[in-house]
Design a protein around this motif. Structure first.
Motif, PDB file in Angstrom:
ATOM      1  N   GLY A 110      -3.561  11.208  24.168  1.00  0.00           N
ATOM      2  CA  GLY A 110      -4.961  10.817  24.180  1.00  0.00           C
ATOM      3  C   GLY A 110      -5.191   9.503  23.463  1.00  0.00           C
ATOM      4  O   GLY A 110      -6.279   9.257  22.925  1.00  0.00           O
ATOM      5  N   ALA A 111      -4.165   8.640  23.444  1.00  0.00           N
ATOM      6  CA  ALA A 111      -4.250   7.362  22.737  1.00  0.00           C
ATOM      7  C   ALA A 111      -5.196   6.411  23.456  1.00  0.00           C
ATOM      8  O   ALA A 111      -5.317   6.419  24.683  1.00  0.00           O
ATOM      9  N   THR A 112      -5.854   5.556  22.703  1.00  0.00           N
ATOM     10  CA  THR A 112      -6.785   4.576  23.246  1.00  0.00           C
ATOM     11  C   THR A 112      -6.032   3.327  23.685  1.00  0.00           C
ATOM     12  O   THR A 112      -5.311   2.729  22.875  1.00  0.00           O
ATOM     13  N   PRO A 113      -6.188   2.902  24.940  1.00  0.00           N
ATOM     14  CA  PRO A 113      -5.534   1.653  25.368  1.00  0.00           C
ATOM     15  C   PRO A 113      -6.105   0.456  24.626  1.00  0.00           C
ATOM     16  O   PRO A 113      -7.287   0.441  24.258  1.00  0.00           O
ATOM     17  N   MET A 117       7.063  -8.529  33.979  1.00  0.00           N
ATOM     18  CA  MET A 117       7.278  -7.670  32.817  1.00  0.00           C
ATOM     19  C   MET A 117       5.967  -7.071  32.359  1.00  0.00           C
ATOM     20  O   MET A 117       4.885  -7.501  32.763  1.00  0.00           O
ATOM     21  N   ARG A 118       6.094  -6.039  31.482  1.00  0.00           N
ATOM     22  CA  ARG A 118       4.898  -5.302  31.063  1.00  0.00           C
ATOM     23  C   ARG A 118       5.013  -4.890  29.603  1.00  0.00           C
ATOM     24  O   ARG A 118       5.912  -4.131  29.243  1.00  0.00           O
ATOM     25  N   ASN A 119       4.113  -5.390  28.766  1.00  0.00           N
ATOM     26  CA  ASN A 119       3.934  -4.822  27.437  1.00  0.00           C
ATOM     27  C   ASN A 119       3.039  -3.596  27.550  1.00  0.00           C
ATOM     28  O   ASN A 119       2.144  -3.541  28.401  1.00  0.00           O
ATOM     29  N   ILE A 120       3.276  -2.620  26.687  1.00  0.00           N
ATOM     30  CA  ILE A 120       2.472  -1.397  26.690  1.00  0.00           C
ATOM     31  C   ILE A 120       1.824  -1.275  25.320  1.00  0.00           C
ATOM     32  O   ILE A 120       2.518  -1.255  24.289  1.00  0.00           O
ATOM     33  N   LEU A 121       0.486  -1.206  25.290  1.00  0.00           N
ATOM     34  CA  LEU A 121      -0.263  -1.396  24.056  1.00  0.00           C
ATOM     35  C   LEU A 121      -1.364  -0.347  23.897  1.00  0.00           C
ATOM     36  O   LEU A 121      -2.191  -0.157  24.790  1.00  0.00           O
ATOM     37  N   ALA A 122      -1.370   0.304  22.733  1.00  0.00           N
ATOM     38  CA  ALA A 122      -2.430   1.248  22.377  1.00  0.00           C
ATOM     39  C   ALA A 122      -2.988   0.849  21.021  1.00  0.00           C
ATOM     40  O   ALA A 122      -2.404   0.030  20.307  1.00  0.00           O
ATOM     41  N   LYS A 123      -4.120   1.443  20.648  1.00  0.00           N
ATOM     42  CA  LYS A 123      -4.722   1.077  19.367  1.00  0.00           C
ATOM     43  C   LYS A 123      -5.436   2.262  18.735  1.00  0.00           C
ATOM     44  O   LYS A 123      -5.820   3.224  19.409  1.00  0.00           O
ATOM     45  N   ILE A 124      -5.597   2.165  17.428  1.00  0.00           N
ATOM     46  CA  ILE A 124      -6.525   3.016  16.692  1.00  0.00           C
ATOM     47  C   ILE A 124      -7.498   2.068  16.003  1.00  0.00           C
ATOM     48  O   ILE A 124      -7.093   1.240  15.174  1.00  0.00           O
ATOM     49  N   GLU A 125      -8.747   2.171  16.374  1.00  0.00           N
ATOM     50  CA  GLU A 125      -9.765   1.259  15.861  1.00  0.00           C
ATOM     51  C   GLU A 125     -10.005   1.524  14.386  1.00  0.00           C
ATOM     52  O   GLU A 125     -10.163   2.663  13.953  1.00  0.00           O
ATOM     53  N   THR A 127      -3.726  12.508  11.295  1.00  0.00           N
ATOM     54  CA  THR A 127      -4.384  12.444   9.984  1.00  0.00           C
ATOM     55  C   THR A 127      -5.845  12.837  10.063  1.00  0.00           C
ATOM     56  O   THR A 127      -6.428  13.311   9.080  1.00  0.00           O
ATOM     57  N   GLY A 128      -6.468  12.626  11.230  1.00  0.00           N
ATOM     58  CA  GLY A 128      -7.887  12.928  11.367  1.00  0.00           C
ATOM     59  C   GLY A 128      -8.784  11.956  10.641  1.00  0.00           C
ATOM     60  O   GLY A 128      -9.988  12.203  10.497  1.00  0.00           O
ATOM     61  N   GLN A 129      -8.226  10.832  10.214  1.00  0.00           N
ATOM     62  CA  GLN A 129      -8.990   9.860   9.430  1.00  0.00           C
ATOM     63  C   GLN A 129      -8.895   8.476  10.055  1.00  0.00           C
ATOM     64  O   GLN A 129      -7.801   8.016  10.402  1.00  0.00           O
ATOM     65  N   GLN A 130     -10.017   7.800  10.204  1.00  0.00           N
ATOM     66  CA  GLN A 130     -10.021   6.446  10.737  1.00  0.00           C
ATOM     67  C   GLN A 130      -9.504   5.483   9.676  1.00  0.00           C
ATOM     68  O   GLN A 130      -9.970   5.492   8.535  1.00  0.00           O
ATOM     69  N   PRO A 131      -8.513   4.650  10.005  1.00  0.00           N
ATOM     70  CA  PRO A 131      -7.993   3.701   9.018  1.00  0.00           C
ATOM     71  C   PRO A 131      -8.997   2.584   8.733  1.00  0.00           C
ATOM     72  O   PRO A 131      -9.924   2.344   9.517  1.00  0.00           O
ATOM     73  N   GLU A 132      -8.810   1.899   7.634  1.00  0.00           N
ATOM     74  CA  GLU A 132      -9.679   0.784   7.292  1.00  0.00           C
ATOM     75  C   GLU A 132      -9.476  -0.376   8.266  1.00  0.00           C
ATOM     76  O   GLU A 132     -10.432  -1.019   8.680  1.00  0.00           O
ATOM     77  N   ARG A 133      -8.217  -0.650   8.607  1.00  0.00           N
ATOM     78  CA  ARG A 133      -7.894  -1.741   9.527  1.00  0.00           C
ATOM     79  C   ARG A 133      -7.506  -1.169  10.890  1.00  0.00           C
ATOM     80  O   ARG A 133      -6.962  -0.068  10.989  1.00  0.00           O
ATOM     81  N   THR A 134      -7.750  -1.938  11.939  1.00  0.00           N
ATOM     82  CA  THR A 134      -7.290  -1.560  13.272  1.00  0.00           C
ATOM     83  C   THR A 134      -5.770  -1.642  13.333  1.00  0.00           C
ATOM     84  O   THR A 134      -5.170  -2.572  12.784  1.00  0.00           O
ATOM     85  N   VAL A 135      -5.152  -0.668  13.985  1.00  0.00           N
ATOM     86  CA  VAL A 135      -3.698  -0.658  14.150  1.00  0.00           C
ATOM     87  C   VAL A 135      -3.379  -0.706  15.646  1.00  0.00           C
ATOM     88  O   VAL A 135      -3.887   0.107  16.427  1.00  0.00           O
TER      89      VAL A 135
END
Length: 350
Positions: free
Chosen positions: A90-93, A136-144, A196-204
Motif C-alpha cells: 500500500g505504498a504511495t507512489p 530504463m525504469r526507476n521505481i520510486l515510492a514515498k512516505i510524506e 511504525t504508524g507514525q508520520q516522519p518529520e521529513r519526507t522519505v
C-alpha cells in the motif's frame, strides 16, 4: 540451476507465487497489533526479518530473471516484481501517475564498455552517430513527512549484468549480493516505516534504480530531473550488503559516510549496543565520495551520504554470485541498523 530458456510467462507465474508468500510476510497479525505497546521505532524494527529477505533475494537472483540486465525484458520483470511488492504494502507512489520514472539511456556504437549516458549534452552528441538506446525504469515510492521542505532518499540498484550465452557452464549473472541484497533492504525499510504508524518529520523517498551497472543511469537521471533535488538533505545507499570479505570477520561491515556528519558513527555504535546487532563495522568517514556507486550523483548535488557495503568477494560480477552464498543474518542486521539510522535521519536534527 534452472534452464536458461524459460519463458516470460513462467517468470510471471513465479512472481505471482512469490508475491503470495510475500503478502503473508508483510501482514502483521491483528492480535499482535492490539497488544503492542512498543515505540514506533521498535515496531518498525520488528518487521525486518530473514524470511522476507530470502523471499526478495531468491526471486530477484533466480535464473528466471537471467541476470536482470538494464533495458531488457528480464530487467523489466524484476521491476514489475518490485512494483507488485509496493502495491501489496500500500505504498504511495512518488509520481502522480505511479511508481515508475521512465527514461532512455544512450551508448555510442563503438563503446566497448557498454556505458550508457543520460545527461543531455552527452546524449545529444551520441545521437548524432550510430548508437544504442535502452529504455530504463526507476521505481520510486514515498512516505510524506510533516515538513515537505526536507527530503531523505534511500536507494539501491536492481539491475545486474544479464547473461552471456558464450560462457561455458553457468551463463547467468544472478547478482544475489550485487544488488538483490540492497533491494531487499529498501523494501524492508519501507515496510518498517509504514509499520511504525507514525508520520516522519521529513519526507522519505524509497528508490530502486535501473542502469547502475552501465553508468549509474538511474540515480543520475533522478538527480538531474527531480524538481526538488535541492530539498534532499541526505541519501542512504546500499550496494552489496550480503557477503563476507574476510571469513575471520563474518560480521564485518564497511560504513562509509560524509565526514562532516560524525553523528552517523555515533548512531550506529549506539544502535549496535542497544539492539544487540551482530555487526563489526569499519567506520569510514570521507570528504571525497566520488566513484562508481549511486551515492555519487547525490553527493555532487550536496546531500549528506551514508553507504552500507560488505566489500568485495571472489564472486563479484561472476555467475557464482548466488543466493546460497549470502550471509543472511548479517544482511538482516545491516538492514535493521540502517532502518534505525534512516529513522533518525527522517526525524532528528543533524
Amino acid at each position: 540451476m534452472l534452464s536458461t530458456d524459460l519463458t516470460t510467462n513462467t517468470a510471471m507465474k513465479k512472481i505471482f507465487w512469490v508475491l503470495t508468500m510475500a503478502l503473508a510476510l508483510v501482514s502483521a497479525p491483528a492480535e499482535a497489533k492490539k497488544k503492542d505497546k512498543t515505540t514506533p521505532e521498535e515496531k518498525g524494527l520488528q518487521t525486518i526479518n530473514i524470511n522476507t529477505a530470502k523471499t526478495h533475494v531468491e526471486f530477484l537472483a533466480s535464473d528466471l530473471l537471467k541476470g536482470r540486465a538494464a533495458g531488457t525484458e528480464w530487467g523489466h520483470i524484476a521491476g514489475e516484481y518490485i512494483i507488485s511488492v509496493l502495491r501489496l504494502m500500500g505504498a504511495t507512489p512518488l509520481m502522480e501517475d505511479g511508481y515508475v520514472q521512465h527514461f532512455d539511456a544512450y551508448s555510442p556504437y563503438n563503446n566497448r564498455t557498454m556505458t550508457y549516458y543520460v545527461d543531455t549534452t552527452t546524449v545529444e552528441c551520441t545521437k548524432l552517430a550510430p548508437h544504442r538506446k535502452a529504455h530504463m525504469r526507476n521505481i520510486l515510492a514515498k512516505i510524506e513527512g510533516k515538513n515537505p521542505e526536507e527530503i531523505i532518499v534511500v536507494g539501491a540498484h536492481y539491475d545486474h549484468l544479464g547473461y552471456d550465452p558464450m560462457l561455458s557452464g553457468d551463463k547467468i549473472y544472478n547478482g544475489a549480493d550485487d544488488n538483490a541484497s540492497g533491494v531487499q533492504a529498501v523494501l524492508q525499510l519501507l515496510q518498517a516505516f509504514m509499520a511504525t504508524g507514525q508520520q516522519p518529520e521529513r519526507t522519505v523517498i524509497f528508490a530502486l534504480w535501473d542502469g547502475e551497472e552501465v553508468g549509474l543511469c538511474g540515480s543520475k537521471y533522478f538527480v538531474n530531473n527531480f524538481p526538488d533535488i535541492k530539498k534532499v538533505k541526505a541519501y542512504m545507499n546500499y550496494d552489496m550488503i550480503g557477503r563476507n570479505n574476510m571469513e575471520h570477520r563474518p560480521q564485518q561491515l564497511k560504513y562509509l559516510y560524509s565526514a562532516k556528519d560524525s553523528v552517523y558513527a555515533t548512531w550506529l555504535k549506539s544502535d549496535i549496543e542497544k539492539y544487540s546487532l551482530a555487526l563489526d563495522p569499519d567506520f569510514l568517514p570521507s570528504e571525497d565520495l566520488s566513484g562508481g556507486r549511486d551515492q555519487v550523483p547525490f553527493f555532487k548535488a550536496g546531500a549528506s551520504i551514508v553507504w552500507y557495503h560488505t566489500d568485495g568477494h571472489p564472486d563479484y560480477h561472476r555467475p557464482s554470485d548466488e543466493p546460497e552464498r549470502i550471509n543472511w543474518s548479517k544482511m538482516v542486521d545491516i538492514t535493521k541498523a540502517s532502518f534505525l539510522c534512516l529513522w533518525k535521519m527522517a526525524n532528528n536534527a543533524f
